[in-house]
Design a protein around this motif. Structure first.
Motif, mmCIF file in Angstrom:
data_model
loop_
_atom_site.group_PDB
_atom_site.id
_atom_site.type_symbol
_atom_site.label_atom_id
_atom_site.label_comp_id
_atom_site.label_asym_id
_atom_site.label_seq_id
_atom_site.Cartn_x
_atom_site.Cartn_y
_atom_site.Cartn_z
ATOM 1 N N LEU A 21 0.834 -1.202 0.000
ATOM 2 C CA LEU A 21 0.000 0.000 0.000
ATOM 3 C C LEU A 21 0.873 1.257 0.000
ATOM 4 C CD1 LEU A 21 -2.828 1.284 0.178
ATOM 5 C CD2 LEU A 21 -2.599 1.216 2.664
ATOM 6 N N GLY A 22 1.901 1.263 0.842
ATOM 7 C CA GLY A 22 2.788 2.418 0.896
ATOM 8 C C GLY A 22 3.560 2.611 -0.391
ATOM 9 N N LEU A 23 4.028 1.511 -0.992
ATOM 10 C CA LEU A 23 4.782 1.609 -2.239
ATOM 11 C C LEU A 23 3.887 2.095 -3.381
ATOM 12 C CD1 LEU A 23 6.928 -1.651 -2.021
ATOM 13 C CD2 LEU A 23 7.654 0.702 -1.545
ATOM 14 N N ALA A 24 2.658 1.578 -3.456
ATOM 15 C CA ALA A 24 1.737 2.034 -4.494
ATOM 16 C C ALA A 24 1.374 3.500 -4.283
ATOM 17 C CB ALA A 24 0.477 1.173 -4.501
ATOM 18 N N TRP A 261 5.613 1.067 8.734
ATOM 19 C CA TRP A 261 4.993 1.122 7.414
ATOM 20 C C TRP A 261 3.651 1.830 7.469
ATOM 21 C CZ3 TRP A 261 6.907 0.377 2.693
ATOM 22 C CH2 TRP A 261 8.161 -0.229 2.607
ATOM 23 N N THR A 262 3.102 2.011 8.668
ATOM 24 C CA THR A 262 1.882 2.797 8.816
ATOM 25 C C THR A 262 2.095 4.223 8.343
ATOM 26 O OG1 THR A 262 1.267 1.446 10.732
ATOM 27 C CG2 THR A 262 0.105 3.530 10.456
ATOM 28 N N PHE A 263 3.326 4.730 8.483
ATOM 29 C CA PHE A 263 3.615 6.094 8.056
ATOM 30 C C PHE A 263 3.606 6.246 6.538
ATOM 31 C CE2 PHE A 263 6.100 6.156 12.169
ATOM 32 C CZ PHE A 263 5.330 7.126 12.804
ATOM 33 N N THR A 264 3.864 5.162 5.809
ATOM 34 C CA THR A 264 4.218 5.312 4.399
ATOM 35 C C THR A 264 3.062 5.789 3.523
ATOM 36 O OG1 THR A 264 3.831 2.948 3.963
ATOM 37 C CG2 THR A 264 6.063 3.619 4.605
ATOM 38 N N PHE A 265 1.870 5.228 3.705
ATOM 39 C CA PHE A 265 0.758 5.661 2.853
ATOM 40 C C PHE A 265 0.352 7.100 3.143
ATOM 41 C CE2 PHE A 265 -3.788 5.508 1.409
ATOM 42 C CZ PHE A 265 -3.506 5.372 0.061
#
Length: 326
Positions: A21-24, A261-265
């Motif tokens: 999700l973060g990468l997309a 990874w919660t931060f990434t999106f």
């Protein structure tokens, strides 16, 4: 702070889906940069390929585990911690279909409707379960925004990409409704329910997601216009960014783990929306400002990815007892 039972044991914890999700999401930010800043297309393509491969691999592993463990999906959906996270699968799928739509041709429309239909069915099951009154206040967390708020806005973006303007506005309306209703409940929980435990503190960053994704969806629906609705969304987004900056010292004290990874999106959405706002307003120095924001967001998400590749990532919430994240 109430400690709730761990989610049903699965081969792959659902919060691993936060990685694709973060990468997309970051791929979407670079796609916006390509549109508004003339950025090269390669970064977006690399990010989307990585997201697609991880999503496909994680989905296959999770599906096999679900088939082998009868009732595990039903238990995951009804669990207060993991329930909303089951929406990761269709939400990431929608983002990938939107990006790869030109390559998919006529199949893109059918795939999008399948993904949105799966998300709508899952959201209906979740909302019906929530309305049963079986949830405790301390079990609520900001991940509840994923299926009915962020997911609805992402679906709106997907419909716009296919030229389905009416469906896009309808999905946008669903997102607004649940942002206001569910957001009021969650905000009250965060304000009066006691401080979050340190491992769950990154989930406060999700507060950036509803206004950010709504803003991107409305930009898409209106062709980049800055109207009254967009100004209102921008105001909320600006305040939420300031709130996150105030929380920055607390974030820096959180030990590195999957929760980062919660931060990434939210970060990716900030970059995407920021580039679009800069391009829409055309203020003096808007290009350097947009590039600077994109660079910061990319560097932060890249740092999380590098730490993960370095083997610093512990197991997911499905592998241990976890405090309620909100």
């Amino acid at each position: 702070m109430t400690v709730i039972a761990h989610p049903p044991r699965a081969v792959l914890p659902l919060n691993y889906f936060g990685i694709p999700l973060g990468l997309a999401g970051l791929g979407g930010a670079w796609s916006a940069a390509r549109q508004y800043l003339g950025a090269p297309g390669l970064p977006a393509e690399i990010l989307y390929v990585a997201a697609a491969l991880l999503w496909a691999g994680f989905t296959a592993v999770y599906a096999v585990g679900t088939v082998r463990s009868r009732g595990s999906l039903r238990a995951a959906v009804r669990h207060p911690l993991s329930g909303p996270l089951t929406a990761f699968v269709p939400v990431v799928a929608i983002l990938l279909i939107v990006h790869y739509g030109p390559l998919l041709g006529g199949a893109a429309r059918a795939l999008l409707y399948v993904a949105v239909g799966a998300l709508a069915l899952l959201a209906a099951v979740l909302v019906a379960h929530w309305l049963d009154g079986s949830l405790e206040r301390d079990e609520l967390h900001t991940g509840y925004f994923l299926p009915v708020v962020a997911g609805s806005f992402v679906a709106s973006i997907g419909f716009t990409g296919l030229g389905e303007h009416r469906a896009a506005v309808a999905a946008f309306g669903i997102g607004i409704y649940f942002w206001l209703t569910l957001g009021a409940v969650l905000f009250g929980r965060l304000v009066v329910g006691g401080a979050l435990p340190p491992p769950a503190r990154p989930m406060l960053a999700i507060l950036l997601t509803p206004p950010g994704v709504a803003s991107i969806a409305w930009f898409a629906a209106t062709g980049g216009a800055v109207d009254g609705i967009q100004l209102a969304l921008g105001g909320v987004m600006f305040l939420m960014v300031l709130v996150q900056l105030v929380h920055l010292p607390g974030y820096l004290r959180v030990p590195f783990g999957l929760q980062h990874w919660t931060f990434t999106f939210p970060l990716a959405i900030l970059g995407n929306d920021g580039v679009r706002w800069a391009g829409a307003l055309h203020f003096g120095g808007w290009r350097p400002a947009a590039w600077a924001l994109l660079a910061v967001v990319t560097a932060l998400i890249g740092a999380i990815a590098l730490r993960t590749l370095g083997g610093a990532l512990p197991g997911g919430l499905g592998e241990r007892r976890a405090p309620s994240p909100g």
